[in-house]
Design a protein around this motif. Structure first.
Motif: not given
Length: 753
Positions: A93, A559, A633, A636, A684, A713, A715, A745
């Motif tokens: 991240t 976030l 995925d 986020c 998303g 946020g 995603q 998530i």
């Protein structure tokens, strides 16, 4: 983002000793810490034997405690594949929050640079690439030189000072078979020396160290050092020149982001955060703010035509300081609330290739050469935006066809503006006061929002009405709640924990106490985090009110659920809370909405071919989505959703999870099924938290897309899904881990049989 160079060869000072010398990485000390690390690391690297393992210090943040620690990052590239497998989600991240992926997905930028490099290189030469990133410009130069059959061999030297990116660059070079064609150093450019890293001065400089303001990444000092120490006299450069432009605008939205004094006049709560005589005690920092101005174009009135500001030539040594007074003809009546600025790059010396960051309403007529090509005018990108400079107070009056005078000044890293009236400079920030609080513009706007203030005032009044001589703790950097409670209850005792504002917060409360009718005898300000409190800091009585906004100082990049630090702090102080303590907010509700986000998804998609160079090696590290071997995925990430280009809601808003602050922090799990209400392509999901703030849970404050003061946020999913109202639905599962403050998530799609 920069890291510092270390070696494990037994430097003069050990890593443990070095870490102990570093101050706690707070907002005030972080810059000094990185600078100290860089200086010490440079000497360590210089003394290191060949082949020594490269190491670096990086900050690791626990969002729930707000605490950071310096951790050692191993830079030995021999173990890079194994290291990538061990990489945690949090470190991925961190890389994903950089602008590299978005830049590499900017096809117009990439093509413009390729064309300029190819047109500039007419034979083998010595090329220097500063801030090389993934090595794209270096590879472009090496490939361009390889086309020429000559006994004189061209050389490309590159430097990159961010360790994770240096490692990725080496992988990209290997993947393209160019590791022997580009010599890359893990150093800053001012650490390079001719005769050491460079055999001789470079003939051509290729570099892209530009931010939205142009100068913020150190363009001027970098060019100065390069021209003094690393380049031949009169070198070639790509880019060749950059020109900044501006436009005067009227915008109530932008005005509210800096003029708290005149906005809180309309509030009905009787609280004076900026009393008369202290109008500037709270302010947004006088600087340029990067913003997608296209998103607010409907709320902007143009009061001038675009005007030229500064010109910076890359091919010669730039000056550290410059100023210019510009006479600007108003095209309409109004009030100038802001200067919106952008820049245009001339990439080649012939003036045939340009790249512009101008807003959509400005046409490419800035480029006057009819045979030239202007890039960047049609695409949405997040790495370069426009910039906004706020004009002081309620704005400068403008009359159609009359001239206004604007003074523009630049130093080595920034550009600033001041409106001039009758040859006297208007006070933009020269009398800010001794107790000024500099807050993010979004928080200034929030403090001036009468509806937001009214909601908090109502909840606090109800709680105070049932408690006599209450003991209160304000759990974050909220000067509004501190002032509100002290003003409403003359018998209250307030402890305000200001971990970000610290002593400035205490000085501020002291300065406005008389105007709000309370005594400082009833307020104690503590300038440290809750986790660092000792018994002497706290009240011996049980706490009746434990409150927060929550909107922590300096939280722009967080976030939404990282504001659950409030819950962590409430838990740390659980033993001193009264059984019937009023806790505000009472609950947090995690919300979700399915979204069509084509521009944002395109900027985050996985990389394959970038102008003929394989970049697939960087996808995992940069958190890309789309066409990846794994179905996982990407991370986020926080965005102002309203600034994400083309967006559309595809479903109504659903609740996933509830955070109950009446009990100590604990792990949470939630899930929901989303029905699509609008057909389209789902890229998303947007997520945010609605805060329930009163004792009956009847009043809420939303941090969703309707509120432009908060980031949501986002995603993004691995591959976009075309949805029809009746053909499919989505499932969202979410789990919160309190030990690290992370929310995972997991979206999925289902189709009826």
């Amino acid at each position: 983002m920069r890291s510092s160079l270390l070696s494990s060869y037994k430097p003069p000072i050990s890593i443990s000793t070095l870490r102990s010398l570093l101050p706690s990485p707070s907002s005030s000390s972080r810059g000094f810490s990185v600078h100290l690390m860089s200086l010490l690391a440079s000497s360590a690297a210089a003394a290191a034997p060949p082949g020594a393992r490269v190491r670096a210090f990086q900050l690791q943040l626990n969002p729930l405690t707000g605490d950071s620690e310096w951790v050692v990052v191993d830079g030995d590239d021999d173990d890079v594949e194994e290291e990538e497998k061990r990489r945690t989600r949090s470190s991925t991240t961190t890389m994903a929050t950089t602008s590299y992926l978005d830049m590499l997905n900017d096809a117009e930028r990439n093509r413009a640079f390729r064309l300029a490099v190819e047109r500039t290189i007419s034979g083998p030469c010595r090329v220097l690439d500063i801030g090389a990133g993934t090595g794209l410009l270096s590879m472009m130069a090496a490939r361009a030189m390889a086309k020429f059959d000559s006994q004189k061999e061209g050389k490309v030297t590159a430097c990159e000072s961010y360790l994770p990116m240096w490692k990725l660059m080496r992988r990209v070079l290997r993947a393209n078979g160019m590791e022997t064609m580009v010599k890359v150093f893990y150093k800053r450019s001012d650490e390079l020396q001719v005769g050491v890293e460079l055999e001789s001065p470079a003939d051509l400089l290729v570099s892209e160290i530009l931010d939205s303001e142009l100068l913020g990444e150190g363009l001027i000092p970098t060019l100065q050092h390069a021209h003094d120490m690393l380049l031949v006299k009169n070198p070639q450069t790509v880019p060749y020149r950059a020109t900044t432009y501006g436009q005067l605008v009227e915008s109530p939205f932008l005005w509210k982001m800096h003029d708290l004094h005149n906005n809180e006049v309309n509030s009905l709560d009787g609280i004076h955060l900026t009393p008369n005589g202290l109008e500037r005690i709270i302010s947004a920092k006088p600087q340029q703010y990067a913003m997608h101005c296209n998103a607010i174009s409907e709320g902007i009135r143009l009061l001038s035509e675009p005007f030229k500001i500064f010109e910076f030539d890359f091919w010669k040594r730039p000056a550290s300081y410059g100023e210019k007074e510009i006479q600007i003809k108003a095209i309409d009546d109004g009030k100038v609330h802001a200067v919106i600025s952008w820049w245009v790059l001339q990439l080649d010396s012939a003036g045939s290739i340009f790249y512009s960051t101008a807003p959509r309403w400005v046409r490419s007529s800035i480029c006057q050469n009819k045979s030239s090509h202007m890039f960047g005018t049609n695409n949405w990108c997040d790495h370069w935006k426009q910039c906004v400079w706020f004009i002081d107070g309620t704005g400068m009056p403008a009359l159609k066809d009359k001239y206004l005078s604007l003074k523009a000044t630049h130093n080595e890293t920034s550009i600033s503006y001041t409106m001039v009236v009758e040859k006297q400079t208007s006070c933009n920030h020269s009398s800010l006061g001794d107790h000024l609080l500099v807050l993010p513009p979004e928080k200034v706007a929030l403090y001036g929002d009468k509806d937001w203030r009214l909601v908090l005032s109502k909840a606090v009044k109800e709680a105070l009405n049932t408690r006599s001589s209450p003991s209160c703790i304000v759990a974050d950097d909220s000067v509004f709640l501190t002032t509100l409670i002290a003003s409403l209850s003359k018998t209250s005792h307030v402890i305000s924990i200001f971990p970000g504002l610290q002593d400035k917060g205490a000085c501020y409360i002291q300065a406005i106490s008389d105007a709000n009718g309370f005594s400082m005898d009833r307020i104690k300000v503590i300038g440290k985090r809750t986790s660092s409190l000792i018994s002497d800091d706290l009240t011996p009585r049980k706490v009746d009110l434990f409150v927060g906004e929550p909107f922590f100082y300096g939280n722009e990049g967080m976030l939404p659920w990282q504001n659950l630090r409030f819950w962590k702090e409430r838990t740390l102080l659980d033993s001193i809370l009264a059984e019937d303590a009023f806790i505000m907010p009472r609950k947090g509700i995690l919300k979700v909405c399915a979204m069509s986000l084509p521009d944002l998804w395109r900027s985050r998609r996985s990389l394959k071919d970038v102008e003929g160079f394989d970049h697939s090696a960087v996808n995992e590290a940069l958190g890309a989505c789309g066409d990846l071997p794994t179905t996982e995925d990407g991370p986020c990430l926080p965005y102002y959703l309203w600034q994400c280009g083309d967006i559309k809601e595809l479903s109504k808003v659903y609740s996933i999870m509830e955070f109950d602050f009446s009990v100590p922090i604990h792990a949470c799990f939630g899930k929901t099924e989303i029905e699509f209400s609008t057909p389209g392509t789902c890229h998303g999901f947007a997520l945010w938290i609605d805060w329930l703030i009163d004792e009956r849970d009847s009043i809420s404050i939303s941090t969703g897309p309707v509120n432009r003061h908060w980031k949501q946020g986002v995603q993004l999913i691995n591959k976009p899904v075309v949805v029809n109202v009746a053909s499919c639905y989505a499932k969202i599962e979410a789990s919160f881990e309190p030990s690290i403050g992370e929310l995972s998530i997991k979206p999925s799609f289902s189709y009826p049989s």
